[in-house]
Design an enzyme around this catalytic site. Structure first.
Site, mmCIF file in Angstrom:
data_model
loop_
_atom_site.group_PDB
_atom_site.id
_atom_site.type_symbol
_atom_site.label_atom_id
_atom_site.label_comp_id
_atom_site.label_asym_id
_atom_site.label_seq_id
_atom_site.Cartn_x
_atom_site.Cartn_y
_atom_site.Cartn_z
ATOM 1 N N LYS A 204 0.818 -1.222 0.000
ATOM 2 C CA LYS A 204 0.000 0.000 0.000
ATOM 3 C C LYS A 204 0.848 1.268 0.000
ATOM 4 C CE LYS A 204 -4.416 -1.754 1.138
ATOM 5 N NZ LYS A 204 -5.522 -1.924 2.065
ATOM 6 N N ARG A 243 -4.410 -9.981 4.249
ATOM 7 C CA ARG A 243 -4.781 -9.972 2.825
ATOM 8 C C ARG A 243 -3.546 -9.528 2.041
ATOM 9 N NH1 ARG A 243 -6.675 -6.527 -0.981
ATOM 10 N NH2 ARG A 243 -8.331 -7.284 -2.341
HETATM 11 N N1 HH2 Z 1 -7.564 -3.448 0.240
HETATM 12 C C1 HH2 Z 1 -7.853 -3.430 -1.080
HETATM 13 C C2 HH2 Z 1 -9.014 -4.047 -1.563
HETATM 14 N N2 HH2 Z 1 -9.848 -4.704 -0.734
HETATM 15 N N3 HH2 Z 1 -10.399 -5.443 1.433
HETATM 16 C C3 HH2 Z 1 -10.125 -5.494 2.737
HETATM 17 N N4 HH2 Z 1 -10.933 -6.164 3.574
HETATM 18 N N5 HH2 Z 1 -9.007 -4.893 3.272
HETATM 19 C C4 HH2 Z 1 -8.141 -4.188 2.494
HETATM 20 O O1 HH2 Z 1 -7.156 -3.630 3.031
HETATM 21 C C5 HH2 Z 1 -8.399 -4.123 1.084
HETATM 22 C C6 HH2 Z 1 -9.569 -4.766 0.585
HETATM 23 C C7 HH2 Z 1 -6.893 -2.756 -2.038
HETATM 24 O O2 HH2 Z 1 -5.925 -3.681 -2.514
HETATM 25 P P1 HH2 Z 1 -6.000 -4.357 -3.973
HETATM 26 O O3 HH2 Z 1 -7.231 -5.206 -4.079
HETATM 27 O O4 HH2 Z 1 -4.734 -5.045 -4.283
HETATM 28 O O5 HH2 Z 1 -6.067 -3.104 -4.929
HETATM 29 P P2 HH2 Z 1 -7.215 -2.565 -5.883
HETATM 30 O O6 HH2 Z 1 -8.335 -2.098 -5.000
HETATM 31 O O7 HH2 Z 1 -6.549 -1.462 -6.655
HETATM 32 O O8 HH2 Z 1 -7.664 -3.714 -6.770
#
Ligand code: HH2
Length: 268
Positions: A204, A243
């Protein structure tokens, strides 16, 4: 929890799986690396992102969820704030709902969530489009604790089982670097809520700012080491689920850290 981004635009480019086949491949790889749960999402929630219509999310995630639920050998979670997507994902074999709006994004979500054996409720201030515009809190941890108490009560009064809920402070969702660090320093305080914790810090942007500084924060590709260090901190605080994009590296870091930490715990 291994991240499967069935998206063309997630913030970490290497995590993007822009076809169902690519998403299934990614999920199976992550299980091979040691993932005990797969989280499949079809909507990026990175700062500044726009919502993805439910039909498009379904097109992206349902075939992957169906295949992974049959083949992966671990539970599959759906990362969505849309009740329509959540309900269809359930039919495709998802057994956990991960909602970054904590059931506030769609009026039908509490009913959909009731049908899931496990529901992750995450804290977010605002919406992804605007959440990083100068977020302010008094005591960030106290405000999150209050938010979670209210969300657990709201789910219970909608007929949901608070015993199915995991709580996630939502690192990077409407929080400055200092807010994120404060939450990570005080993670133990979330134990008072009596629910398992889920934490997402993987690659992040606060890590990029912390390690690269302004005006040249490190890009997502260079945030693995920071992610692993914070994962160890989460283990110390007893966080049950992480995660992550990098399952193998995280697992190895945690195994080594747990091995050296064990005697300390035994002596305590
Ligand atoms: N972070 C992201 C997406 N979903 N869900 C939970 N419960 N907690 C988190 O910290 C979280 C989440 C963001 O990460 P990522 O899915 O890799 O990125 P993007 O939203 O750009 O697909």
């Amino acid at each position: 929890m291994g991240i499967v981004n069935a998206t063309p635009d997630s913030f970490y480019a290497a995590s993007r799986a822009p076809s169902a086949e690519a998403a299934v491949r990614r999920g199976l790889e992550l299980v091979e690396e040691g993932a005990q749960l797969l989280d499949v999402g079809g909507e990026s929630t990175r700062p500044g992102s726009a919502p993805v219509p439910a039909e498009e999310q379904m097109r992206r995630v349902l075939p992957a969820i169906e295949a992974l639920a049959k083949r992966a050998g671990v539970p599959v979670s759906v990362d969505t704030s849309s009740a329509a997507v959540a309900l269809r994902a359930l039919d495709c074999g998802a057994t956990m709902l991960n909602d970054v709006t904590a059931l506030r994004g769609d009026p039908g979500m509490a009913l959909a969530a009731r049908r899931y054996p496990r529901v992750a409720l995450m804290h977010m201030r605002g919406s992804p489009g605007t959440m990083q515009e100068a977020p302010r809190y008094g005591d960030v941890v106290a405000e999150l604790l209050e938010f979670f108490r209210e969300r657990l009560a709201a789910f219970a009064s909608a007929g949901g089982d608070p015993g199915s809920v995991l709580l996630d402070p939502g690192i990077g969702f409407g929080k400055s670097t200092e807010h994120n660090l404060e939450i990570l320093r005080r993670l133990e305080q979330f134990r008072s809520l009596g629910r398992p914790l889920l934490l997402g810090v993987s690659r992040k942007s606060f890590l990029g700012r912390l390690l690269g500084g302004e005006p040249s924060p490190l890009p997502p590709e260079e945030r693995l080491e920071g992610s692993l260090a914070v994962a160890c901190r989460a283990l110390d605080a007893g966080v049950e689920w992480l995660r992550v994009h990098d399952v193998r590296a995280t697992r190895r870091a945690l195994l080594a850290y747990a091995a050296v930490r064990a005697p300390v715990l035994a002596a305590a």
